[in-house]
Design an enzyme around this catalytic site. Sequence first.
Site, short mmCIF file in Angstrom:
data_model
loop_
_atom_site.label_atom_id
_atom_site.label_comp_id
_atom_site.label_asym_id
_atom_site.label_seq_id
_atom_site.Cartn_x
_atom_site.Cartn_y
_atom_site.Cartn_z
N CYS A 162 0.81 -1.23 0.00
CA CYS A 162 0.00 0.00 0.00
C CYS A 162 0.84 1.27 0.00
O CYS A 162 0.27 2.38 -0.02
CB CYS A 162 -0.95 0.00 1.20
SG CYS A 162 -2.07 -1.41 1.17
N HIS A 302 -2.07 8.29 6.09
CA HIS A 302 -2.39 7.01 5.44
C HIS A 302 -3.74 6.51 5.94
O HIS A 302 -4.59 6.09 5.14
CB HIS A 302 -1.30 5.99 5.74
CG HIS A 302 -1.48 4.67 5.08
ND1 HIS A 302 -1.44 4.52 3.71
CD2 HIS A 302 -1.71 3.43 5.59
CE1 HIS A 302 -1.62 3.24 3.40
NE2 HIS A 302 -1.80 2.56 4.53
N GLU A 313 -0.44 5.27 13.58
CA GLU A 313 -0.11 6.51 12.88
C GLU A 313 -0.43 7.73 13.73
O GLU A 313 0.35 8.70 13.75
CB GLU A 313 -0.86 6.59 11.54
CG GLU A 313 -0.42 7.79 10.71
CD GLU A 313 -0.98 7.81 9.31
OE1 GLU A 313 -0.50 8.60 8.48
OE2 GLU A 313 -1.93 7.03 9.04
N LYS A 331 -9.61 8.59 2.84
CA LYS A 331 -10.13 7.24 2.66
C LYS A 331 -11.58 7.09 3.14
O LYS A 331 -12.24 6.11 2.82
CB LYS A 331 -9.20 6.24 3.34
CG LYS A 331 -7.85 6.12 2.62
CD LYS A 331 -7.00 5.01 3.21
CE LYS A 331 -5.71 4.81 2.41
NZ LYS A 331 -4.69 5.83 2.70
N HIS A 336 -9.79 2.45 0.36
CA HIS A 336 -8.35 2.19 0.33
C HIS A 336 -7.98 1.49 -0.98
O HIS A 336 -8.32 0.32 -1.20
CB HIS A 336 -7.95 1.33 1.52
CG HIS A 336 -6.47 1.13 1.66
ND1 HIS A 336 -5.54 1.89 0.98
CD2 HIS A 336 -5.76 0.24 2.43
CE1 HIS A 336 -4.33 1.47 1.31
NE2 HIS A 336 -4.44 0.49 2.18
N PHE A 395 1.85 -3.51 3.92
CA PHE A 395 2.21 -4.83 4.41
C PHE A 395 3.67 -5.10 4.06
O PHE A 395 4.17 -4.69 3.02
CB PHE A 395 1.33 -5.90 3.74
CG PHE A 395 -0.05 -6.03 4.35
CD1 PHE A 395 -0.51 -5.18 5.33
CD2 PHE A 395 -0.91 -7.03 3.90
CE1 PHE A 395 -1.77 -5.32 5.89
CE2 PHE A 395 -2.18 -7.19 4.44
CZ PHE A 395 -2.61 -6.34 5.43
#
Length: 407
Positions: A162, A302, A313, A331, A336, A395
């Site tokens: 991502c 993010h 975060e 988002k 996403h 990831f």
Amino acid sequence: MTRPDIAVTGLGAATPAGAGVEETWRRVCAAEPTASRDGELAGLPVDFSCRVPEVEVADRARRRQLWRQDRFTRIALAAADEALRDARLDPSSWDGARMGTAVGCSLGGAATWEAEFGRMRREGPEAVSPVVIPRLLPNMAAGEVALALGARGPSMAVSTACASGASALAVARDWLAAGLCDVVLAGGTEAAVTPLVVAGFQRAGALSSRTGDPAAASRPFAADSDGFVMAEAAAVLVLERAADARARGVRPRVLLAGCGTSTDALHPTAPHPEGRFAGLAVIAALADAGLEPRDVDHVNAHATSTPLGDAAEASMIARVFGHGPSVTSAKGVLGHSLGAAGAVEAVLTALSIERSAVPPTANTDAPAPEFDIDLVTKAVREQRVGVAVSNSFGFGGHNVSVVLRAV
């Protein structure tokens, strides 16, 4: 040796909010979620997503090539076309050897994989398309953009899950600084909303289960967030040395001032609970830009709407930026889009700088009480943004931060 200023001169996007930058910006600013029931996911525990509207291909020759391209490639081409028009660049008049392409992608042609495997199981190997491999390879967005535009300089597909779209920007910036090319089309693309991929994320506990109200499912930094919403998107930024842009009569929109990367090396999918190693990427990006944390006015987070990710975060932002810059996440509107997300959010961050406006975080009235961040909610905040950071995490422990600043 002093590194040259790298300018963003063109922006292009195809997102669930619309086939273009302006429509995407409008809907993100209006906090209008795009998630809805998805017929292709019918029967799954999670049956909703955020889809890109069909993109229109005006060029007749380009239309004849669509049969050989997966959707992730087609939407990347649409975003690249818009970015080139915005940058006032004509592929027919440039030196292709000096043009590069860097396009991030996480999963490649997932829809092609599933469709062709199903066809083989039903009808046998002779029914498989002869172009199945070039349709599904993750590098084919970069390759097809280069082919369509005659860009014969360096070309690369970047895959950091991502964080892929942001990683592509970092790669492009390095190429330009090293003098390997004069213009780079850089960004990310993803069109992996398929039954297998959605089932996989659902089984991993990553997706929101709000099947009764899909539009409200993506809730970045909210106390009751329960996972992300799968989306597709593409975004492309035209990057060139600022001096070169000015020499051809084009004023840079913003500057890509710095990039920083790090790796958690902690867990295959979970972040450090306090975002310790993500913070290293932010600090590296600021150092690359010659800036301090206190110089940052705004953070485009993010923030996927997963409890673990958002908490990590938020903790990192509060620790690194003690002065409390404004924070937002798109988002809630866009879902996403995996490998495209970093590029989409870089486009939105550039617009926040240009337009002195920070969009609200849709579906979140206030951040969770334990999150010590200045989250923009409910309405656009009019704010002068001189320096902004856009974060992307993936990831595998991939962390990428980019710093954009006003010209």
